[in-house]
Design an enzyme around this catalytic site. Structure first.
Site, PDB file in Angstrom:
ATOM      1  CG  HIS A  70      -6.169   6.895  -0.254  1.00  0.00           C
ATOM      2  ND1 HIS A  70      -7.053   7.874  -0.731  1.00  0.00           N
ATOM      3  CD2 HIS A  70      -4.686   7.278  -0.024  1.00  0.00           C
ATOM      4  CE1 HIS A  70      -6.375   8.872  -0.709  1.00  0.00           C
ATOM      5  NE2 HIS A  70      -5.077   8.820  -0.285  1.00  0.00           N
ATOM      6  CB  CYS A  71      -3.377   5.325  -5.206  1.00  0.00           C
ATOM      7  SG  CYS A  71      -1.999   5.355  -6.156  1.00  0.00           S
ATOM      8  CB  ILE A  72       0.092   7.627  -1.113  1.00  0.00           C
ATOM      9  CG1 ILE A  72       1.150   6.802  -1.369  1.00  0.00           C
ATOM     10  CG2 ILE A  72      -0.572   7.157   0.051  1.00  0.00           C
ATOM     11  CD1 ILE A  72       2.180   6.635  -0.282  1.00  0.00           C
ATOM     12  CB  THR A 100      -3.502  12.872  -3.550  1.00  0.00           C
ATOM     13  OG1 THR A 100      -3.909  13.692  -4.974  1.00  0.00           O
ATOM     14  CG2 THR A 100      -2.163  13.389  -3.407  1.00  0.00           C
ATOM     15  CG  ASN A 101      -8.752   9.976  -6.296  1.00  0.00           C
ATOM     16  OD1 ASN A 101      -9.855   9.984  -5.459  1.00  0.00           O
ATOM     17  ND2 ASN A 101      -9.046   9.991  -7.522  1.00  0.00           N
TER      18      ASN A 101
END
Length: 412
Positions: free
Chosen positions: A184-186, A189-190
């Site tokens: 999950h890549c902050i 946001t996805n």
């Protein structure tokens, strides 16, 4: 010189902090100073703050901090994405107007392309989802076979109430199971997964190229400023310079061309961060695994190093191991494997052993005098373990970009 040093140290410190926070948890850095710094930031410092707060303020400060931290780190909000895009836009608005008349016509043609590509791939990475739903569940169940080493059949997601396909993972941020979950890549946001991994990789590549190209342009323009401030026949340029003199000259050049100099420093110090992300994901493609899977394989590496991993050497067709139950679905994946790997408490599997359901942990028989099962040998190297999701670098790369794999993939 003091202001330049402060700016440089601030940018370098921020880049280092981001690198440690994002990369420090990776298995590769587990026993390095980067891993130690990551544990200090995420474990030791919070524990110290908790101890002080409980003694002085009855835990009230930490309670407020946790509520804020829960939103920042555990909610799918756009704050980091807004910060990231704002940093790009502001830097470009400062740099490009000042540089435009001082670069060649070729650069004027290349600059719009270099700027546009990261935004295109950023948008595609953000809006493209890889959720597993009732509608596509059957298709995802058939996409990859279970290797029964790091992925096992029969697991149901406790939240989505669906059987978990191989290589998938439930994301607590996105509130769903993700196909071929990487991480999950902050910044996005996805989740980075099956459908947007190629866009994410393209984003890293285009961002690295833009920052490197921008650093080159900035250096070229600052060189012009340097020649204007200190002509080529100036005595300072005729003699060997000390490091102190060199940095003083750099500070003077940056101060004389602050817009170009400041943004160039920012690009030069953040380019290695983007490039490190790119190199790491190229390594993952070469190894045929995702970020999520790298952690699972790291656990097996530790088990092998500890001498508690064992491999079945008997003909699998005659084995009664529960890890060789027939697969629930037929997969179109070109590679399969009948390997059986287990880990124990340090003793080789004994006759009458059982395997913990959904894992590779051996439960030894209660009889302490049970004989050792001769069908198992100790695994002494990770080279003895087969990763069925690794088709070779070029086929792995084709798979990432949804290009049919070559004919050299073989069944194992």
């Amino acid at each position: 010189m003091g202001l330049l040093r402060t700016i440089a140290l601030a940018i370098l410190g921020f880049s280092t902090f981001v690198f440690v926070v994002l990369f420090g948890r990776l298995p590769f850095f587990r026993k390095t100073p980067i891993g130690l710094l990551h544990r200090i930031i995420w474990i030791h410092i919070p524990n110290g703050i908790s101890f002080i707060d409980s003694r002085l303020f009855g835990g009230r400060v930490l309670s407020c901090w946790r509520r804020a931290g829960s939103y920042i780190f555990y909610e799918n909000h756009p704050l980091v994405l807004v910060f990231f895009t704002s940093l790009l836009i502001i830097g470009e608005l400062i740099f490009i107007p000042s540089a435009w008349l001082r670069v060649s016509m070729v650069d004027r043609a290349c600059i719009p392309i270099a700027i546009a590509l990261p935004y295109i791939f950023l948008y595609l990475s953000v809006v493209t989802k890889s959720f597993i739903t009732q509608k596509n569940h059957d298709q995802e169940m058939k996409r990859y076979p279970y290797d029964k080493v790091i992925f096992h059949p029969g697991h149901q997601c406790t939240t989505c109430k669906l059987l978990k396909p191989a290589r998938s993972k439930h994301c607590s941020f996105c509130k769903g199971c993700i196909a071929r979950h990487d991480h999950h890549c902050i910044w996005l946001t996805n989740c980075v997964g099956l459908n947007n991994y190629q866009y994410f990789l393209s984003l890293l590549l285009s961002l690295s190229v833009m920052l490197a190209y921008g650093s080159f342009l900035g250096y070229s323009i600052l060189s012009q400023t340097y020649d204007r401030l200190i002509p080529r026949n100036h005595p300072v340029r005729m003699r060997k310079q000390s490091w102190t003199t060199f940095f003083n000259i750099c500070a003077s050049v940056v101060a004389a061309d602050a817009r170009i100099g400041g943004v160039t420093m920012l690009m030069f110090m953040t380019a290695p961060l983007a490039f490190a992300f790119l190199v790491y994901h190229i390594y993952l493609i070469w190894a045929g695994m995702t970020t999520n899977e790298s952690a699972k394989w790291s656990d097996w590496k530790d088990d092998v190093a500890d001498g508690i991993a064992f491999k079945l050497i008997q003909d699998p067709e005659t084995s009664d191991s529960p890890l060789l139950d027939p697969p629930e679905t037929t997969s179109s994946w070109p590679v399969t494997s009948d390997q059986v790997l287990v880990f124990t408490d340090g003793e080789p599997p004994k006759k009458g052993y059982k395997v913990e359901k959904g894992s590779n942990e051996v439960l030894q028989p209660r009889n302490p005098d049970a004989a050792i099962d001769p069908r198992f040998v100790q695994v002494r190297s990770m080279k003895e373990i087969d990763n069925i999701y690794d088709l070779g670098f070029w086929n792995n790369l084709r798979h990432v970009f949804n290009i049919p794999a070559g004919r050299d993939s073989r069944d194992r």
